[in-house]
Design an enzyme around this catalytic site. Sequence first.
Site, PDB file in Angstrom:
ATOM      1  N   SER A   1      22.396  75.327  12.058  1.00 47.35           N
ATOM      2  CA  SER A   1      22.395  76.787  12.201  1.00 47.35           C
ATOM      3  C   SER A   1      23.005  77.457  10.969  1.00 47.35           C
ATOM      4  CB  SER A   1      23.118  77.168  13.501  1.00 47.35           C
ATOM      5  OG  SER A   1      22.895  78.513  13.838  1.00 47.35           O
TER       6      SER A   1
ATOM      7  N   ASP B   1      14.501  77.007  21.344  1.00 50.11           N
ATOM      8  CA  ASP B   1      15.684  77.668  20.776  1.00 50.11           C
ATOM      9  C   ASP B   1      15.537  79.180  20.922  1.00 50.11           C
ATOM     10  OD1 ASP B   1      17.653  78.743  19.018  1.00 50.11           O
ATOM     11  OD2 ASP B   1      17.609  76.911  17.824  1.00 50.11           O
TER      12      ASP B   1
ATOM     13  N   HIS C   1      19.217  75.111  21.075  1.00 48.28           N
ATOM     14  CA  HIS C   1      20.077  75.228  19.892  1.00 48.28           C
ATOM     15  C   HIS C   1      21.349  74.396  20.020  1.00 48.28           C
ATOM     16  CE1 HIS C   1      20.747  77.470  16.162  1.00 48.28           C
ATOM     17  NE2 HIS C   1      22.006  77.699  16.517  1.00 48.28           N
TER      18      HIS C   1
END
Length: 284
Positions: free
Chosen positions: A149, A225, A258
């Site tokens: 991320s 996600d 995620h």
Amino acid sequence: METVSTNRAFGGVQGVYRHASAATGTDMTFSVYVPPHAEGAKLPVVWYLSGLTCTHANVTEKGEFRALCAELGLIFVAPDTSPRGEGVADDPDGAYDFGLGAGFYVDATQAPFAANYRMWSYVTDELPALIAAQFPMADMDRQSIMGHSMGGHGALTIGLRLPDRFKAVSAFAPIVAPSQVPWGQKALGGYLGEDKGAWRQHDAVALIEDGARVPALLVDQGAADSFLDKELRPDLLRSACEAAGIPLTLTLRDGYDHSYYFISTFMADHLRWHAARLTGEGRA
């Protein structure tokens, strides 16, 4: 360097350490896994940069990397994501995507963040020097970098800007074009100011457009996600790599989100990819 804790794992040692950072002006905590090895051996180093709200502890406790690092002979280093401590500036509204836990791996130029938020210098200069000094088995001529991320953003930008240092670069669900998405626009504007030209040095897509090159990139992205379409935009990285001729292995993983369940599922794939390049056995 202060040893916070050490634990035996897969024949190696998982350590957590703290030191006073000149770059950030704060104490910084990081973790290092050293696999079992023969006396005098030199081992390649994999850096892992974490995402928003994380510390070194998230991947250390949830990443499921130690068994394969022990098998492959990889040192695994996980820094924190931002400076912390009394007097360190935070988002005035306490938002999770700016301030503490959200350093974005840049050296801030804007008050009040410039005093402490120097994560680029910390991750690329100060901490590597400390690792080299304190861990004599670390082969600093064989380093690679990955992240998740916000940390995927950091891994991509650091790898693209320092291609002679890092022999492999990969990411899980990275923010590939922070200049074009809300998370990145907030962070880069807040830390670096409104000159968007300064943002390009911390934007993987912009760096590729401006001529940065690496031999290859590996990216895994969860298809489920919730941040995929608004904040992550892997399509932009695919287009930039295609235009630049950079081989990109981008895999959309059906059903994955995620979380660290996603990361731990595909961590072994990334570590094997890194190991092949760190040992000279991987193709460009």
